[in-house]
Design a protein around this motif. Structure first.
Motif, mmCIF file in Angstrom:
data_model
loop_
_atom_site.group_PDB
_atom_site.id
_atom_site.type_symbol
_atom_site.label_atom_id
_atom_site.label_comp_id
_atom_site.label_asym_id
_atom_site.label_seq_id
_atom_site.Cartn_x
_atom_site.Cartn_y
_atom_site.Cartn_z
ATOM 1 N N THR A 119 -0.496 6.272 6.227
ATOM 2 C CA THR A 119 0.058 6.364 4.878
ATOM 3 C C THR A 119 -0.403 5.210 4.001
ATOM 4 O OG1 THR A 119 2.119 6.641 3.617
ATOM 5 C CG2 THR A 119 2.172 5.068 5.424
ATOM 6 N N THR A 120 -0.478 5.486 2.719
ATOM 7 C CA THR A 120 -0.666 4.446 1.715
ATOM 8 C C THR A 120 0.683 3.949 1.207
ATOM 9 O OG1 THR A 120 -0.838 6.223 0.086
ATOM 10 C CG2 THR A 120 -2.888 5.267 0.880
ATOM 11 N N CYS A 121 1.758 4.542 1.698
ATOM 12 C CA CYS A 121 3.098 4.350 1.150
ATOM 13 C C CYS A 121 3.072 4.735 -0.327
ATOM 14 C CB CYS A 121 3.616 2.937 1.398
ATOM 15 S SG CYS A 121 5.423 2.829 1.360
ATOM 16 N N GLY A 122 4.071 4.355 -1.056
ATOM 17 C CA GLY A 122 4.087 4.771 -2.452
ATOM 18 C C GLY A 122 5.320 4.280 -3.172
ATOM 19 N N SER A 123 5.367 4.620 -4.425
ATOM 20 C CA SER A 123 4.558 5.683 -5.002
ATOM 21 C C SER A 123 3.266 5.219 -5.669
ATOM 22 C CB SER A 123 5.389 6.448 -6.041
ATOM 23 O OG SER A 123 5.803 5.578 -7.088
ATOM 24 N N SER A 124 3.045 3.890 -5.726
ATOM 25 C CA SER A 124 1.816 3.390 -6.365
ATOM 26 C C SER A 124 0.670 3.423 -5.362
ATOM 27 C CB SER A 124 2.041 1.971 -6.896
ATOM 28 O OG SER A 124 3.118 1.946 -7.809
ATOM 29 N N SER A 125 0.495 4.586 -4.757
ATOM 30 C CA SER A 125 -0.427 4.762 -3.636
ATOM 31 C C SER A 125 -1.872 4.553 -4.060
ATOM 32 C CB SER A 125 -0.252 6.158 -3.057
ATOM 33 O OG SER A 125 1.112 6.479 -2.868
ATOM 34 N N GLY A 126 -2.288 5.241 -5.120
ATOM 35 C CA GLY A 126 -3.664 5.138 -5.576
ATOM 36 C C GLY A 126 -4.004 3.758 -6.104
ATOM 37 N N SER A 127 -3.061 3.109 -6.763
ATOM 38 C CA SER A 127 -3.305 1.747 -7.263
ATOM 39 C C SER A 127 -3.617 0.815 -6.101
ATOM 40 C CB SER A 127 -2.087 1.248 -8.041
ATOM 41 O OG SER A 127 -1.872 2.016 -9.211
ATOM 42 N N GLY A 128 -2.840 0.934 -5.017
ATOM 43 C CA GLY A 128 -3.075 0.084 -3.864
ATOM 44 C C GLY A 128 -4.372 0.393 -3.160
ATOM 45 N N ALA A 129 -4.630 1.676 -2.910
ATOM 46 C CA ALA A 129 -5.844 2.064 -2.186
ATOM 47 C C ALA A 129 -7.094 1.694 -2.976
ATOM 48 C CB ALA A 129 -5.818 3.560 -1.896
ATOM 49 N N ALA A 130 -7.058 1.885 -4.288
ATOM 50 C CA ALA A 130 -8.236 1.621 -5.113
ATOM 51 C C ALA A 130 -8.590 0.138 -5.132
ATOM 52 C CB ALA A 130 -8.002 2.126 -6.534
ATOM 53 N N VAL A 131 -7.595 -0.721 -5.257
ATOM 54 C CA VAL A 131 -7.889 -2.161 -5.254
ATOM 55 C C VAL A 131 -8.353 -2.600 -3.869
ATOM 56 C CG1 VAL A 131 -6.922 -4.467 -5.596
ATOM 57 C CG2 VAL A 131 -6.307 -2.628 -7.163
ATOM 58 N N ALA A 132 -7.690 -2.121 -2.824
ATOM 59 C CA ALA A 132 -8.093 -2.485 -1.465
ATOM 60 C C ALA A 132 -9.520 -2.047 -1.167
ATOM 61 C CB ALA A 132 -7.127 -1.865 -0.456
ATOM 62 N N ALA A 133 -9.928 -0.907 -1.723
ATOM 63 C CA ALA A 133 -11.257 -0.362 -1.464
ATOM 64 C C ALA A 133 -12.343 -0.958 -2.349
ATOM 65 C CB ALA A 133 -11.229 1.158 -1.650
ATOM 66 N N GLY A 134 -11.971 -1.784 -3.320
ATOM 67 C CA GLY A 134 -12.969 -2.385 -4.198
ATOM 68 C C GLY A 134 -13.381 -1.517 -5.353
ATOM 69 N N PHE A 135 -12.448 -0.717 -5.887
ATOM 70 C CA PHE A 135 -12.736 0.119 -7.055
ATOM 71 C C PHE A 135 -12.368 -0.576 -8.362
ATOM 72 C CE2 PHE A 135 -11.892 4.136 -4.286
ATOM 73 C CZ PHE A 135 -13.065 3.898 -3.586
ATOM 74 N N ALA A 136 -11.656 -1.677 -8.284
ATOM 75 C CA ALA A 136 -11.280 -2.511 -9.423
ATOM 76 C C ALA A 136 -10.682 -3.782 -8.850
ATOM 77 C CB ALA A 136 -10.274 -1.808 -10.336
ATOM 78 N N PRO A 137 -10.695 -4.879 -9.601
ATOM 79 C CA PRO A 137 -10.112 -6.111 -9.069
ATOM 80 C C PRO A 137 -8.591 -6.150 -9.166
ATOM 81 C CG PRO A 137 -11.012 -6.513 -11.235
ATOM 82 C CD PRO A 137 -11.381 -5.096 -10.883
ATOM 83 N N GLY A 138 -8.003 -5.244 -9.933
ATOM 84 C CA GLY A 138 -6.554 -5.215 -10.061
ATOM 85 C C GLY A 138 -6.089 -3.893 -10.621
ATOM 86 N N ALA A 139 -4.808 -3.622 -10.428
ATOM 87 C CA ALA A 139 -4.230 -2.375 -10.923
ATOM 88 C C ALA A 139 -2.774 -2.618 -11.288
ATOM 89 C CB ALA A 139 -4.336 -1.268 -9.876
ATOM 90 N N ILE A 140 -2.258 -1.696 -12.074
ATOM 91 C CA ILE A 140 -0.837 -1.716 -12.419
ATOM 92 C C ILE A 140 -0.170 -0.531 -11.740
ATOM 93 C CG2 ILE A 140 0.860 -1.782 -14.266
ATOM 94 C CD1 ILE A 140 -1.158 -4.124 -14.266
ATOM 95 N N GLY A 141 0.880 -0.823 -10.996
ATOM 96 C CA GLY A 141 1.715 0.214 -10.422
ATOM 97 C C GLY A 141 3.053 0.230 -11.121
ATOM 98 N N SER A 142 3.974 0.978 -10.569
ATOM 99 C CA SER A 142 5.355 0.927 -11.065
ATOM 100 C C SER A 142 6.276 1.036 -9.872
ATOM 101 C CB SER A 142 5.635 2.053 -12.072
ATOM 102 O OG SER A 142 5.647 3.319 -11.423
ATOM 103 N N GLU A 143 7.472 0.482 -10.025
ATOM 104 C CA GLU A 143 8.431 0.508 -8.924
ATOM 105 C C GLU A 143 9.825 0.835 -9.424
ATOM 106 O OE1 GLU A 143 8.134 -2.256 -5.752
ATOM 107 O OE2 GLU A 143 10.309 -2.549 -5.579
#
Length: 524
Positions: free
Chosen positions: A175-199
Motif C-alpha cells: 500500500t501507499t496508504c492514503g489518502s495523499s497516496s499519489g503525492s507520496g509515491a510521486a515524490v518518492a519516485a523522483g517525479f517532483a521534489p515536493g508535493a502538497i497533500g491533505s489530511e
C-alpha cells in the motif's frame, strides 16, 4: 572544437538533472537554478520524461492523474524572470505536484471520482495561488484514495476510479496508504521534489511514513482550505510532503495565509514566518521529549529504540509518557466527520459548475455511484456516504456534543495534558508500521503496529513524520507531535534527528516485499 564547447556545456548542465532526480530536493534545485547550472525549463522536461517512462509504463505507479499542459511554457516565463533579476524566492521555477482534491485553474479537480472528472471551474485554490505567487510550477495533480478515503470502511488506500491504484515505489504490491497516496509515491519516485497533500486523519503522515518521506500535517487554520474538496472543516488541512525537513519548511512557509472564506485562518498570519530560515537543529539540546510506546513488531520496536538513542545522543531528555485513555474520542470524531462531510461537501458542490459536475449534493453523489457501480464500486461500496447522508444538520445537539467531546479528549485532556503533566516540549512516537499488502478482498489493514495520527488530527495540532529507516525493506517513520502552532519546534527536532540519523534510502521499485528464500523452503 570551439563549436562543440557550448553543446558540451549544455550536456554537462543537463546531465545531473536526469541522473539525480530521485535525490533532488527543493533546496538543491533552487541553488542549481540560482547558479545557472540548470534552467526551470530543463528541469520540467526532465521530470516529464521520467513521469512518462515510469508512471504509466515501467513500474506503472499511477501516481499522477493530470499533467499541467502549460508547465513548459510557465517554466520558460519563470526562467525569463530570473534572467531579468525578478526572483520570487526559493520556489522560483521549482516544479511541485498537488493532490487532486486541490483546485488549480486549467486542470480538473476530481477527488478521484468520475462524478468530478470534468470539474474545472477555472479558479485557483489559495494553496495553488500561493505556490504560483512564489514562483512554483504546478506540474500536475496526483492520484489519491477516492474522496480522500471517506467513502467506505472497506476501502483500499491509493485507489480511485479515475486514477486506478497507486503503487508503492519500495514494493509495488504494498500500500501507499492514503489518502495523499499519489503525492507520496510521486515524490518518492523522483517525479517532483515536493508535493502538497491533505489530511483529515493520517492522509499526509501515513503515506509519507510508508514511502520514506518527510510529511507535515500543520495546525488546522494555518493553510486555507477554500476550493479543496472537503471532508471536515474541523480537521481538514493541506500539508507539505518532501524528501527532507528543510524542503517541508520551505513549502509550509509559502502556504500560510488568512482567507476570509475560511474563518479558521483568521489568526494564520500571526504565525507566518520563514520556517526554513529559522531552522535550528541545535535547539534539540535540552529539549524534553515525551516518549509514547506502542506496537509489537520486534523489528519496528528495535528501529524505534535506535531513533530514541539518536535523540538522546543529541542532548534531548527523554521522558516516558503514558497516553491517556481518551475513551470515546475516535467514535465521537467519526460522528463529527460524517456530519461535516455532508454539510461541507454539499456546500462545495454548490460552488462547482452544473455543466461540468452532474451531482449537486451528497444524495446525488450516492445515486451517481449506484448508476456507475461497475466503474465506481468494483472493490468497495459507499457505506460511509450512506451514514453521512443519514446525519442531521450542524445545529444538531448530537453533532455539537460529539465535537466538544472529541476536541476535549484529543486536545486539552490528551496532547496538552501529556505535554503539561510531563513538562515536555513535544511528543515522539512511531508514525506507522511498514506498508501492508494492497488487498482487493479485505481492503486496508490499519490494525498493524504504529498509527499515531488520531489525537493530533482531531485536536487540529501539528504532526511531523521523518524517515526512521527500513523494516524488511519497507520504510517506517518517526513522529514528532506538539500543541497548536508548534511547527517550528517540531521542525527543529525533526531536522536534528534527520541530520544525526542520516537515513535516506532510495526506492527500488521491486515487484513485491514478500519474495525470499524463507518462502520457498529448503528442499535439496
Amino acid at each position: 572544437m570551439k563549436k562543440l564547447l557550448p553543446i558540451l556545456a549544455l550536456l554537462l548542465i543537463a546531465a545531473p538533472v536526469q541522473a539525480q532526480l530521485e535525490e533532488t530536493t527543493i533546496a538543491s534545485l533552487s541553488a542549481d537554478l540560482a547558479s545557472g547550472r540548470t534552467s526551470s525549463e530543463r528541469v520540467v522536461r526532465a521530470y516529464l520524461k521520467r513521469i512518462a517512462a515510469m508512471d504509466r509504463k515501467g513500474p506503472r505507479l499511477n501516481s499522477i492523474i493530470t499533467l499541467n499542459p502549460q508547465a513548459i511554457e510557465q517554466a520558460r516565463a519563470l526562467d525569463a524572470e530570473r534572467r531579468a533579476g525578478r526572483l520570487r524566492g526559493p520556489l522560483h521555477g521549482v516544479p511541485i505536484l498537488l493532490k487532486d482534491n486541490i483546485e488549480v485553474a486549467g486542470m480538473p479537480t476530481t477527488a478521484g471520482s468520475l462524478a468530478l472528472v470534468r470539474n474545472d471551474p477555472g479558479r485557483d485554490s489559495p494553496v495553488a495561488a500561493a505556490l504560483k505567487a512564489k514562483g512554483a510550477i504546478i506540474l500536475g495533480k496526483t492520484n489519491l484514495s477516492e474522496w480522500a478515503n471517506f467513502r467506505s470502511e472497506r476501502s483500499m488506500s491509493g485507489w480511485s476510479a479515475v486514477g486506478g491504484l497507486t503503487r508503492n515505489p519500495y514494493a509495488l504490491d504494498r500500500t501507499t496508504c492514503g489518502s495523499s497516496s499519489g503525492s507520496g509515491a510521486a515524490v518518492a519516485a523522483g517525479f517532483a521534489p515536493g508535493a502538497i497533500g491533505s489530511e483529515t486523519n493520517g492522509s499526509v503522515i501515513c503515506p509519507s511514513s510508508m514511502m520514506g518521506l518527510v510529511g507535515l500535517k500543520p495546525t488546522v487554520g494555518l493553510i486555507p482550505r477554500t476550493h479543496i474538496v472537503p471532508i471536515s472543516h474541523s480537521q481538514d488541512t493541506a500539508g507539505p510532503m518532501a524528501r527532507n525537513v528543510r524542503d517541508v519548511a520551505i513549502l509550509l512557509s509559502a502556504l500560510i495565509a488568512s482567507d476570509p472564506a475560511d474563518p479558521a485562518t483568521a489568526d494564520a498570519m500571526a504565525h507566518a514566518q520563514d520556517y526554513a530560515a529559522a531552522l535550528d537543529p541545535a535547539k534539540i539540546r535540552g529539549m524534553r521529549i515525551g516518549v509514547l510506546r506502542g506496537g509489537a513488531q520486534p523489528e519496528l520496536l528495535a528501529r524505534y529504540d535506535v531513533a530514541l538513542g539518536v535523540l538522546k545522543g543529541l542532548g534531548a531528555t527523554l521522558v516516558e509518557v503514558k497516553k491517556p485513555a481518551m475513551e470515546g474520542m475516535s467514535a465521537a470524531s467519526y460522528d463529527v466527520l460524517q456530519y461535516e462531510f455532508k454539510a461541507d461537501l454539499n456546500a462545495y458542490l454548490a460552488t462547482t459548475r452544473a455543466d461540468q459536475v452532474p451531482v449537486r449534493t451528497l444524495s446525488d453523489l450516492i445515486a451517481f455511484d449506484v448508476a456507475h457501480a461497475d466503474r465506481e464500486m468494483p472493490l468497495f461500496g459507499q457505506d460511509i456516504f450512506a451514514m453521512a447522508q443519514a446525519k442531521a444538520g450542524l445545529d444538531d445537539a448530537a453533532y455539537k456534543a460529539a465535537r466538544e467531546k472529541s476536541l476535549r479528549l484529543a486536545g486539552r485532556e490528551g496532547i496538552d495534558a501529556m505535554l503539561a503533566e510531563n513538562r515536555v516540549d513535544l511528543l515522539v512516537t512511531i508514525s506507522y508500521g511498514p506498508a501492508w499488502p494492497s488487498d482487493t478482498v479485505w481492503g486496508d489493514q490499519y490494525e498493524g503496529p504504529g498509527g499515531s495520527t488520531g489525537p493530533a488530527a482531531i485536536a487540529g495540532y501539528p504532526h511531523l513524520t521523518v524517515p526512521m529507516g527500513l523494516v524488511r525493506g519497507l520504510p517506517v517513520g518517526l513522529s514528532f507531535i506538539g500543541t497548536a502552532y508548534a511547527e517550528q519546534t517540531l521542525l527543529d527536532a525533526g531536522l536534528a534527528y534527520e541530520q544525526a540519523s542520516g537515513i535516506h534510502v532510495r526506492p527500488t521499485f521491486r515487484p513485491t516485499a514478500d519474495t525470499g528464500p524463507e518462502l520457498e523452503g529448503n528442499r535439496p
